[in-house]
Design a protein around this motif. Structure first.
Motif, mmCIF file in Angstrom:
data_model
loop_
_atom_site.group_PDB
_atom_site.id
_atom_site.type_symbol
_atom_site.label_atom_id
_atom_site.label_comp_id
_atom_site.label_asym_id
_atom_site.label_seq_id
_atom_site.Cartn_x
_atom_site.Cartn_y
_atom_site.Cartn_z
ATOM 1 N N SER A 1 -3.895 1.822 -7.168
ATOM 2 C CA SER A 1 -4.586 2.367 -6.004
ATOM 3 C C SER A 1 -6.072 2.520 -6.294
ATOM 4 C CB SER A 1 -4.001 3.729 -5.628
ATOM 5 O OG SER A 1 -4.299 4.683 -6.652
ATOM 6 N N GLN B 1 1.066 4.205 -2.944
ATOM 7 C CA GLN B 1 0.901 5.634 -2.723
ATOM 8 C C GLN B 1 2.093 6.425 -3.256
ATOM 9 O OE1 GLN B 1 -0.435 6.966 1.115
ATOM 10 N NE2 GLN B 1 -1.707 5.158 1.460
ATOM 11 N N GLU C 1 0.834 -1.207 0.000
ATOM 12 C CA GLU C 1 0.000 0.000 0.000
ATOM 13 C C GLU C 1 0.869 1.257 0.000
ATOM 14 O OE1 GLU C 1 -3.478 2.143 2.726
ATOM 15 O OE2 GLU C 1 -2.618 0.210 3.314
#
Length: 273
Positions: free
Chosen positions: A242, A9, A5
């Motif tokens: 994402s 980002q 994750e």
């Protein structure tokens, strides 16, 4: 925050601004600068960002002549295989199928070998070779291959006016298109002017047009536009994006499939014969 994750980002920030510094990323993510540097190093190894002093930038799209087709085919192989397996669901026995040049369409071609009675229209010599050479003499083989003429590119695609005229006279049930980049403003892009014209012909020849692109193509821009994003029907991409990117893609394409990527295996280190 999980590493995957966090790296997603970082990629989103780099793609949004073209570059990002280690200091700013560490502050935004609430982690150490060392952690960000390790993440950037991993992303750079995967070809998803370019590592520079103090941060990262969007990856430079290498010329196909620099990589060569075999090396291109190995890059993000697990993602390409996931995309190919998902896209193959769209193909049924007896269909006429267009496959543009590119390593992801070549990977799809290997999935389509098992589907009988297909007519394959392609401007890619590697794709044509997949269908033209059964592994065994007793292997069932029922596909028909229509190979366009044209000027040969370093990645063994045939492009230019001859290829365009051949494709424009045909009608495919579905066409699958490989691209160098997907961008909101630039649309679908490639690095070769003649290839852009040839791929536009593919889009026009299909009742349904499908873009095959791994996640690294999002935000990348090649030399010239093929078509706007809304001019194609369907996108098949791996799921390493994402939520923001997914939302953006679904707003641009009629249908979006995100294919889950299987864990890497020893087979991913070598190309299929």
């Amino acid at each position: 925050m999980l590493g995957a994750e966090r790296r997603s980002q970082i990629m989103s920030e780099v793609r949004r601004n073209g570059a990002a510094s280690v200091v700013d990323l560490a502050t935004a993510l609430g982690v150490s600068e060392m952690t960000v540097r390790r993440d950037i190093e991993q992303l750079a190894t995967e070809g998803l960002v370019d590592r520079v002093r103090g941060g990262a930038t969007t990856p430079r799209l290498p010329d196909r002549a620099e990589l060569g087709f075999p090396n291109q085919a190995r890059r993000l192989l697990a993602e390409k295989r996931a995309i190919a397996r998902r896209a193959a669901i769209l193909v049924e026995p007896g269909m006429s199928v267009g496959l543009s040049g590119g390593t992801t369409t070549w990977t799809l071609a290997q999935e389509l070998r098992a589907i009988p009675e297909l007519t394959i229209v392609t401007n890619s010599l590697p794709v044509a070779d997949v269908f033209a050479r059964p592994d065994r003499a007793d292997e069932p083989y029922t596909q028909t291959v229509v190979l366009t003429g044209g000027v040969r590119t370093p990645s063994d695609a045939l492009v230019g006016p001859v290829a365009v005229r051949a494709i424009e006279s045909l009608h495919c049930d579905v066409v699958f298109l490989g691209v160098r980049g997907i961008d909101l403003q630039a649309g679908l892009t490639t690095s070769n002017l003649l290839e852009a014209e040839t791929n536009r012909a593919f889009v026009g020849a299909g009742r349904r047009s499908v873009v095959l692109a791994d996640h690294s193509k999002w935000g990348a821009v090649g030399l010239t536009t093929i078509v706007d994003l809304r001019e194609v029907d369907h996108l098949v991409m791996d799921d390493d994006v994402s939520e923001d990117v997914e939302t953006t893609l679904r707003a641009q394409f009629g249908e979006v499939w995100l294919a889950p990527v299987a864990p890497a295996s020893a087979d991913d280190d070598r190309m299929d014969a």
